[in-house]
Write an enzyme that holds these catalytic residues in place. Structure first.
Site, PDB file in Angstrom:
ATOM      1  N   ASP A  13       6.833   0.559   1.753  1.00 32.35           N
ATOM      2  CA  ASP A  13       7.485  -0.834   1.770  1.00 32.35           C
ATOM      3  C   ASP A  13       8.696  -1.598   0.366  1.00 32.35           C
ATOM      4  OD1 ASP A  13       6.495  -0.628   4.761  1.00 32.35           O
ATOM      5  OD2 ASP A  13       4.693  -1.766   3.814  1.00 32.35           O
ATOM      6  N   LYS A  16      13.076   0.057   0.664  1.00 29.47           N
ATOM      7  CA  LYS A  16      14.167   1.138   0.778  1.00 29.47           C
ATOM      8  C   LYS A  16      15.420   0.783   1.624  1.00 29.47           C
ATOM      9  CE  LYS A  16      11.073   3.322   1.580  1.00 29.47           C
ATOM     10  NZ  LYS A  16       9.076   2.290   1.589  1.00 29.47           N
ATOM     11  N   GLY A  40       9.053   1.520   8.314  1.00 36.27           N
ATOM     12  CA  GLY A  40       9.354   0.480   9.563  1.00 36.27           C
ATOM     13  C   GLY A  40      10.606  -0.552   8.095  1.00 36.27           C
ATOM     14  N   HIS A  41      11.968  -0.164   8.338  1.00 36.64           N
ATOM     15  CA  HIS A  41      12.160  -0.471   7.177  1.00 36.64           C
ATOM     16  C   HIS A  41      13.544  -1.715   7.851  1.00 36.64           C
ATOM     17  CE1 HIS A  41      12.374   3.911   5.836  1.00 36.64           C
ATOM     18  NE2 HIS A  41      11.447   3.420   5.606  1.00 36.64           N
ATOM     19  N   GLN A 225       8.143   5.954   3.933  1.00 33.67           N
ATOM     20  CA  GLN A 225       7.169   5.493   2.842  1.00 33.67           C
ATOM     21  C   GLN A 225       7.187   5.933   1.421  1.00 33.67           C
ATOM     22  OE1 GLN A 225       6.366   8.380   5.824  1.00 33.67           O
ATOM     23  NE2 GLN A 225       6.661   6.495   6.721  1.00 33.67           N
TER      24      GLN A 225
HETATM   25  P1  GDP Z   1      10.991  -0.546   3.168  1.00 31.16           P
HETATM   26  O1  GDP Z   1       9.971   0.246   4.078  1.00 31.16           O
HETATM   27  O2  GDP Z   1      10.804   0.145   1.831  1.00 31.16           O
HETATM   28  O3  GDP Z   1      12.498  -0.742   3.826  1.00 31.16           O
HETATM   29  O4  GDP Z   1      10.033  -1.879   3.130  1.00 31.16           O
HETATM   30  P2  GDP Z   1      10.209  -2.615   4.220  1.00 31.16           P
HETATM   31  O5  GDP Z   1      11.450  -3.388   5.589  1.00 31.16           O
HETATM   32  O6  GDP Z   1       9.074  -2.589   5.090  1.00 31.16           O
HETATM   33  O7  GDP Z   1       9.863  -4.556   3.398  1.00 31.16           O
HETATM   34  C1  GDP Z   1      10.122  -5.078   2.712  1.00 31.16           C
HETATM   35  C2  GDP Z   1      10.486  -6.324   2.478  1.00 31.16           C
HETATM   36  O8  GDP Z   1      11.000  -6.925   1.422  1.00 31.16           O
HETATM   37  C3  GDP Z   1      11.409  -6.832   3.994  1.00 31.16           C
HETATM   38  O9  GDP Z   1      10.937  -7.219   4.740  1.00 31.16           O
HETATM   39  C4  GDP Z   1      12.867  -6.578   3.207  1.00 31.16           C
HETATM   40  O10 GDP Z   1      12.964  -7.768   3.794  1.00 31.16           O
HETATM   41  C5  GDP Z   1      12.367  -8.045   1.530  1.00 31.16           C
HETATM   42  N1  GDP Z   1      13.392  -7.815   0.985  1.00 31.16           N
HETATM   43  C6  GDP Z   1      13.940  -6.259   0.322  1.00 31.16           C
HETATM   44  N2  GDP Z   1      14.754  -6.876  -0.705  1.00 31.16           N
HETATM   45  C7  GDP Z   1      13.578  -7.529  -0.828  1.00 31.16           C
HETATM   46  C8  GDP Z   1      14.474  -9.222  -2.244  1.00 31.16           C
HETATM   47  O11 GDP Z   1      15.448  -8.529  -3.236  1.00 31.16           O
HETATM   48  N3  GDP Z   1      14.148 -10.147  -2.057  1.00 31.16           N
HETATM   49  C9  GDP Z   1      12.830 -10.630  -1.066  1.00 31.16           C
HETATM   50  N4  GDP Z   1      12.630 -11.396  -0.843  1.00 31.16           N
HETATM   51  N5  GDP Z   1      12.546 -10.001  -0.492  1.00 31.16           N
HETATM   52  C10 GDP Z   1      13.231  -8.514   0.075  1.00 31.16           C
HETATM   53  P1  IMO Z   2       7.645   2.166   4.988  1.00 32.39           P
HETATM   54  O1  IMO Z   2       8.794   3.566   5.212  1.00 32.39           O
HETATM   55  C1  IMO Z   2       3.680   1.316   4.020  1.00 32.39           C
HETATM   56  C2  IMO Z   2       0.418   4.079   5.383  1.00 32.39           C
HETATM   57  C3  IMO Z   2      -0.707   3.645   6.147  1.00 32.39           C
HETATM   58  C4  IMO Z   2      -1.664   4.557   6.232  1.00 32.39           C
HETATM   59  C5  IMO Z   2      -1.006   5.174   4.981  1.00 32.39           C
HETATM   60  C6  IMO Z   2      -1.540   7.067   6.135  1.00 32.39           C
HETATM   61  O2  IMO Z   2       7.707   1.559   5.641  1.00 32.39           O
HETATM   62  O3  IMO Z   2       7.641   2.220   3.800  1.00 32.39           O
HETATM   63  P2  IMO Z   2      -0.137   7.006   8.647  1.00 32.39           P
HETATM   64  O4  IMO Z   2       0.016   7.071   9.618  1.00 32.39           O
HETATM   65  O5  IMO Z   2       1.447   7.388   7.987  1.00 32.39           O
HETATM   66  O6  IMO Z   2      -1.046   8.340   9.040  1.00 32.39           O
HETATM   67  O7  IMO Z   2      -1.049   6.358   7.882  1.00 32.39           O
HETATM   68  O8  IMO Z   2       0.383   5.338   4.862  1.00 32.39           O
HETATM   69  N1  IMO Z   2       2.077   4.452   5.548  1.00 32.39           N
HETATM   70  C7  IMO Z   2       3.014   3.465   5.031  1.00 32.39           C
HETATM   71  N2  IMO Z   2       2.146   1.697   4.188  1.00 32.39           N
HETATM   72  N3  IMO Z   2       4.646   1.721   4.075  1.00 32.39           N
HETATM   73  C8  IMO Z   2       4.323   2.407   5.003  1.00 32.39           C
HETATM   74  O9  IMO Z   2       6.009   3.313   5.566  1.00 32.39           O
HETATM   75  C9  IMO Z   2       3.943   3.625   5.929  1.00 32.39           C
HETATM   76  N4  IMO Z   2       3.285   4.802   6.875  1.00 32.39           N
HETATM   77  C10 IMO Z   2       1.892   5.121   6.540  1.00 32.39           C
HETATM   78  O10 IMO Z   2      -0.750   2.015   6.506  1.00 32.39           O
HETATM   79  O11 IMO Z   2      -1.930   3.704   4.471  1.00 32.39           O
HETATM   80 MG    MG Z   3       8.227  -0.774   5.630  1.00 34.63          MG
END
Ligand code: GDP
Ligand code: IMO
Ligand code: MG
Length: 424
Positions: A13, A16, A40-41, A225
């Site tokens: 999270d 990416k 979840g991206h 991840q």
């Molecule tokens: P990922 O799994 O690495 O793609 O990240 P997620 O989407 O799960 O979580 C990142 C969160 O941060 C999302 O809600 C994005 O919209 C938000 N985000 C990403 N870059 C920025 C940033 O530079 N500033 C802010 N405020 N939010 C950001």
């Molecule tokens: P993105 O790509 C954050 C975490 C789960 C748990 C551990 C194992 O959005 O960054 P799993 O279901 O994979 O067996 O769970 O990994 N986890 C993540 N945490 N971002 C993710 O993906 C994750 N995918 C798995 O919360 O701690």
């Molecule tokens: Mg994510």
């Protein structure tokens, strides 16, 4: 032609999705090579928010080829749901634009049940998985009892026979655990229906990616991840079940290491983690503040993310194991209001200094993070578009990350929207 791997440097999270979306403009192909719909991206494109789980974020750009590689574990129901969800938002996913490896393993309903069952039986040792069946699917893969997509689309009769056997052996286990058993016929029927829709998307993506390379196309590997969820390098056993670090991009796609030109790490300006396991810089006050602002809720499960200060120990090791050339530091704007910002420079364990993470999760839990306090910038950075215009203290924060990791900070995120990315 230039091929780039994008990898999370913390516990997932990191943003990416947003960075991949930004880099997609100058790429031709976007590849997912590991993980599944545990990811979840989030991408905000033209003011609309999209959360991608299995489909590479490049799908939001017309004309880009997206590939789900052999290292991904693929839940057919989840994938079709994602395709339908995108169609509702006006993004039509065609078999010309999305290719899925015939070697990718299938996440089955019994894997999801097993995931939930194992979590429930772990008691206080819960991993906090996403319950998407990821661990049991990779477990079956390594145990050599998994199903791959070519089994489903290539030979439905043999597939069904083996499926019945597998469901029956899972049912024996479920029965002994007092759980409901699964209906093999129903599962088989649903999978064969899904197979009809999936078939046009499925192919030998290794050969297809090599064709793209021959044609001089640029590829982007979208890591899922993060480094500390890696099955080898992470905070084992509180990890996911794939190699989330840069090597996984090669094994999970069939693109060899010498064809990779660059590895980009993505790190938040602070740290978060969703699920259980060690987190030395965790800070509940910081979490409350972010949650109060409606931030830091999981994109897949909606769970509250644990939050903490930036941890340079993590970034140092992540740069080593992934070979980060560049770093993208996201959500710098999240620190805009602070007068002082603690950063963890090293750990202490039993009176000894640690500059790198320990192997043992137990020790990881016991380390004492040692902080240095940097001055904040107390300026709204969300409207800034040029690196030079960032406040001096924000630039000093970034300089410090570069100094500690040896990687080049080439991108800075100051908001979730596509244009809130500063290139250096
Ligand atoms: P990922 O799994 O690495 O793609 O990240 P997620 O989407 O799960 O979580 C990142 C969160 O941060 C999302 O809600 C994005 O919209 C938000 N985000 C990403 N870059 C920025 C940033 O530079 N500033 C802010 N405020 N939010 C950001
Ligand atoms: P993105 O790509 C954050 C975490 C789960 C748990 C551990 C194992 O959005 O960054 P799993 O279901 O994979 O067996 O769970 O990994 N986890 C993540 N945490 N971002 C993710 O993906 C994750 N995918 C798995 O919360 O701690
Ligand atoms: Mg994510």
């Amino acid at each position: 032609m230039s091929n780039t791997i994008v990898i999370g440097a913390q516990w997932g999270d990191e943003g990416k999705g947003k960075i991949v979306d930004w880099l997609t403009e100058s790429s031709d192909v976007v590849v997912r090579a590991q993980g599944g719909n545990n990811a979840g991206h989030t991408v905000i494109s033209d003011g609309k928010e999209y959360i991608l789980h299995l489909i590479p974020s490049g799908i939001l750009w017309p004309g880009k080829l997206c590939v789900i590689g052999n290292g991904v574990v693929m839940d057919p129901e989840a994938l079709l749901g994602e395709i339908d969800g995108l169609a509702e938002k006006g993004i039509n996913v065609t078999p010309e634009q999305l290719r899925i490896s015939d070697r990718a393993h299938l996440v089955m309903p019994y894997h999801r049940e097993m995931d939930a069952y194992r979590e429930a039986s772990r008691g206080s040792g819960k991993i906090g998985t996403t319950k998407r069946g990821i661990g049991p699917t990779y477990g079956d893969k390594v145990d050599r009892v998994g199903f791959r997509l070519h089994d489903l689309v290539g030979d439905p009769v043999a597939f069904s026979e083996r499926l019945y056997e597998r469901v029956s052996s899972c049912n024996t286990l479920f029965e002994s655990a007092g759980m409901e058993t699964l209906d093999a016929e129903k599962i088989g029927k649903a999978l064969l229906e899904a197979s009809e829709r999936l078939k046009p998307f499925v192919g030998d993506t290794v050969a297809e990616l090599h064709e793209q390379m021959k044609a001089g196309k640029s590829m982007l590997f979208e890591g899922a991840q993060g480094t500390y969820l890696d099955i080898d390098q992470g905070t084992y056993p509180f990890v996911t079940s794939s190699n989330t670090t840069s090597g996984g991009a090669c094994t999970g796609s069939g693109v060899p290491p010498h064809r990779i030109d660059k590895v980009v790490g993505v790190a938040k300006a602070y740290t978060t983690r969703v699920g259980a396991g060690p987190f030395p810089t965790q800070n509940d006050e910081l979490a409350q503040r972010f949650h109060g602002m409606g931030r830091e809720f999981g994109a897949t499960t909606g769970r509250k993310r644990r939050c903490g200060w930036l941890d340079l120990v993590l970034l140092r090791y992540a740069t080593m194991v992934n070979g980060f050339d560049d770093l993208a530091i996201t959500i710098m704007d999240g620190l805009d209001e602070f007068a002082e910002i603690p950063i963890c420079t090293h750990y202490e364990l039993n009176g000894k200094r640690l500059d790198l993470p320990p192997a043992s999760a137990l020790e990881f839990d016991l380390v004492k993070p040692v902080y240095e306090t940097l001055p904040g910038w107390q300026t709204d950075t969300t409207g800034i578009r040029k690196y030079e215009d960032l406040p001096d203290n924000a630039k000093a924060y970034i300089d410090r990350i570069e100094k500690e990791t040896g990687a080049n900070v080439s991108m800075v995120g100051i908001g979730p929207a596509r244009d809130q990315t500063i290139m250096r």
